[in-house]
Design a protein around this motif. Structure first.
Motif, PDB file in Angstrom:
ATOM      1  N   LYS A  43     -10.812 -22.704 -11.720  1.00 38.81           N
ATOM      2  CA  LYS A  43     -10.011 -21.624 -12.293  1.00 38.81           C
ATOM      3  C   LYS A  43      -8.914 -21.202 -11.322  1.00 38.81           C
ATOM      4  CE  LYS A  43     -13.664 -19.733 -15.220  1.00 38.81           C
ATOM      5  NZ  LYS A  43     -14.405 -18.509 -15.617  1.00 38.81           N
ATOM      6  N   GLU A  44      -7.965 -20.474 -11.835  1.00 43.10           N
ATOM      7  CA  GLU A  44      -6.881 -19.987 -10.992  1.00 43.10           C
ATOM      8  C   GLU A  44      -7.345 -18.807 -10.151  1.00 43.10           C
ATOM      9  OE1 GLU A  44      -3.035 -21.184 -13.805  1.00 43.10           O
ATOM     10  OE2 GLU A  44      -3.440 -19.096 -13.304  1.00 43.10           O
ATOM     11  N   ARG A  45      -6.670 -18.630  -9.036  1.00 43.65           N
ATOM     12  CA  ARG A  45      -6.964 -17.483  -8.187  1.00 43.65           C
ATOM     13  C   ARG A  45      -6.533 -16.213  -8.919  1.00 43.65           C
ATOM     14  NH1 ARG A  45      -5.180 -17.838  -1.984  1.00 43.65           N
ATOM     15  NH2 ARG A  45      -6.224 -19.831  -2.394  1.00 43.65           N
ATOM     16  N   GLU A  46      -7.407 -15.194  -8.899  1.00 45.14           N
ATOM     17  CA  GLU A  46      -7.092 -13.952  -9.590  1.00 45.14           C
ATOM     18  C   GLU A  46      -7.174 -12.781  -8.621  1.00 45.14           C
ATOM     19  OE1 GLU A  46      -9.890 -12.824 -12.610  1.00 45.14           O
ATOM     20  OE2 GLU A  46     -11.634 -13.240 -11.359  1.00 45.14           O
ATOM     21  N   TRP A  47      -6.325 -11.818  -8.868  1.00 45.48           N
ATOM     22  CA  TRP A  47      -6.300 -10.609  -8.059  1.00 45.48           C
ATOM     23  C   TRP A  47      -7.502  -9.740  -8.402  1.00 45.48           C
ATOM     24  CZ3 TRP A  47      -5.253  -5.658 -10.300  1.00 45.48           C
ATOM     25  CH2 TRP A  47      -5.198  -4.612  -9.364  1.00 45.48           C
ATOM     26  N   VAL A  48      -8.093  -9.129  -7.381  1.00 38.15           N
ATOM     27  CA  VAL A  48      -9.271  -8.293  -7.573  1.00 38.15           C
ATOM     28  C   VAL A  48      -8.972  -6.830  -7.248  1.00 38.15           C
ATOM     29  CG1 VAL A  48     -11.609  -7.825  -6.746  1.00 38.15           C
ATOM     30  CG2 VAL A  48     -10.873 -10.188  -7.141  1.00 38.15           C
ATOM     31  N   ALA A  49      -8.409  -6.593  -6.055  1.00 45.85           N
ATOM     32  CA  ALA A  49      -8.199  -5.204  -5.635  1.00 45.85           C
ATOM     33  C   ALA A  49      -7.156  -5.149  -4.523  1.00 45.85           C
ATOM     34  CB  ALA A  49      -9.502  -4.588  -5.133  1.00 45.85           C
ATOM     35  N   THR A  50      -6.517  -3.995  -4.401  1.00 40.08           N
ATOM     36  CA  THR A  50      -5.534  -3.738  -3.351  1.00 40.08           C
ATOM     37  C   THR A  50      -5.736  -2.341  -2.806  1.00 40.08           C
ATOM     38  OG1 THR A  50      -3.870  -5.195  -4.334  1.00 40.08           O
ATOM     39  CG2 THR A  50      -3.074  -3.490  -2.839  1.00 40.08           C
ATOM     40  N   ILE A  51      -5.549  -2.209  -1.491  1.00 42.74           N
ATOM     41  CA  ILE A  51      -5.491  -0.896  -0.875  1.00 42.74           C
ATOM     42  C   ILE A  51      -4.163  -0.814  -0.131  1.00 42.74           C
ATOM     43  CG2 ILE A  51      -6.825  -1.644   1.168  1.00 42.74           C
ATOM     44  CD1 ILE A  51      -7.934   1.301   1.209  1.00 42.74           C
ATOM     45  N   MET A  56      -3.209   5.111   1.309  1.00 44.98           N
ATOM     46  CA  MET A  56      -4.527   4.465   1.138  1.00 44.98           C
ATOM     47  C   MET A  56      -4.948   4.432  -0.333  1.00 44.98           C
ATOM     48  SD  MET A  56      -5.512   3.702   4.297  1.00 44.98           S
ATOM     49  CE  MET A  56      -7.191   3.947   4.826  1.00 44.98           C
ATOM     50  N   THR A  57      -3.981   4.370  -1.219  1.00 43.95           N
ATOM     51  CA  THR A  57      -4.332   4.310  -2.636  1.00 43.95           C
ATOM     52  C   THR A  57      -4.880   2.934  -2.979  1.00 43.95           C
ATOM     53  OG1 THR A  57      -2.057   3.690  -3.157  1.00 43.95           O
ATOM     54  CG2 THR A  57      -2.611   6.036  -3.283  1.00 43.95           C
ATOM     55  N   THR A  58      -5.717   2.898  -4.010  1.00 46.47           N
ATOM     56  CA  THR A  58      -6.375   1.653  -4.387  1.00 46.47           C
ATOM     57  C   THR A  58      -6.091   1.297  -5.840  1.00 46.47           C
ATOM     58  OG1 THR A  58      -8.399   2.852  -4.955  1.00 46.47           O
ATOM     59  CG2 THR A  58      -8.247   1.966  -2.732  1.00 46.47           C
ATOM     60  N   ASP A  59      -6.094   0.009  -6.119  1.00 41.18           N
ATOM     61  CA  ASP A  59      -5.941  -0.511  -7.467  1.00 41.18           C
ATOM     62  C   ASP A  59      -6.981  -1.603  -7.662  1.00 41.18           C
ATOM     63  OD1 ASP A  59      -2.581  -0.216  -6.699  1.00 41.18           O
ATOM     64  OD2 ASP A  59      -3.490   0.914  -8.338  1.00 41.18           O
ATOM     65  N   TYR A  60      -7.471  -1.706  -8.900  1.00 41.34           N
ATOM     66  CA  TYR A  60      -8.493  -2.698  -9.208  1.00 41.34           C
ATOM     67  C   TYR A  60      -8.165  -3.424 -10.499  1.00 41.34           C
ATOM     68  CZ  TYR A  60     -11.330  -0.177  -5.787  1.00 41.34           C
ATOM     69  OH  TYR A  60     -11.797   0.414  -4.645  1.00 41.34           O
ATOM     70  N   ALA A  61      -8.580  -4.675 -10.557  1.00 41.05           N
ATOM     71  CA  ALA A  61      -8.512  -5.403 -11.816  1.00 41.05           C
ATOM     72  C   ALA A  61      -9.497  -4.759 -12.783  1.00 41.05           C
ATOM     73  CB  ALA A  61      -8.859  -6.869 -11.586  1.00 41.05           C
TER      74      ALA A  61
END
Length: 118
Positions: A43-51, A56-61
């Motif tokens: 499978k292709e590489r997928e984004w999971v999370a970023t800080i 220090m804000t966070t984002d999630y798939a």
């Protein structure tokens, strides 16, 4: 240049938890965002999370919201990804990424493999 080294992967049972670590070194700019990606076999590489560096804000798939948590400690040059509620989807390699936001440059670690199996 930023170097990243992940660790913490291994075998975990379905529904289990794991904490992945990523130590970064080299030239560390103030606007260095840190993220985690994963790639399952075939499978292709997928984004999971970023800080983000700022605030220090966070984002999630959507697929991991409520189950994964990303954090960082700038004094230790380390970011972590706590993963829980893992599904038996076969082995996946988790990659740490560092993005120098103002330069639009991304650096990658070599990855750490997580296998979810009973």
């Amino acid at each position: 240049q930023v170097q990243l080294v992940e660790s913490g992967g291994g075998l975990v049972q379905p529904g289990g938890s794991l904490t992945l670590s990523c130590v970064y070194s080299g030239h560390i700019p103030e606007d260095l965002n840190l993220g985690w990606y994963r790639q399952a076999t075939g499978k292709e590489r997928e984004w999971v999370a970023t800080i983000h560096a700022i605030g220090m804000t966070t984002d999630y798939a959507d697929s991991v919201k409520g189950r994964f948590a990303i954090s960082r400690d700038n004094a230790k040059n380390t970011t972590w990804l706590q993963v829980s509620g893992l599904k038996p989807e076969g082995p996946a390699t988790y990659y740490c990424a560092a993005t120098w936001e103002s330069r639009a440059v991304t650096y990658w670690g070599q990855g750490t493999q997580v296998t979810v199996s009973s």
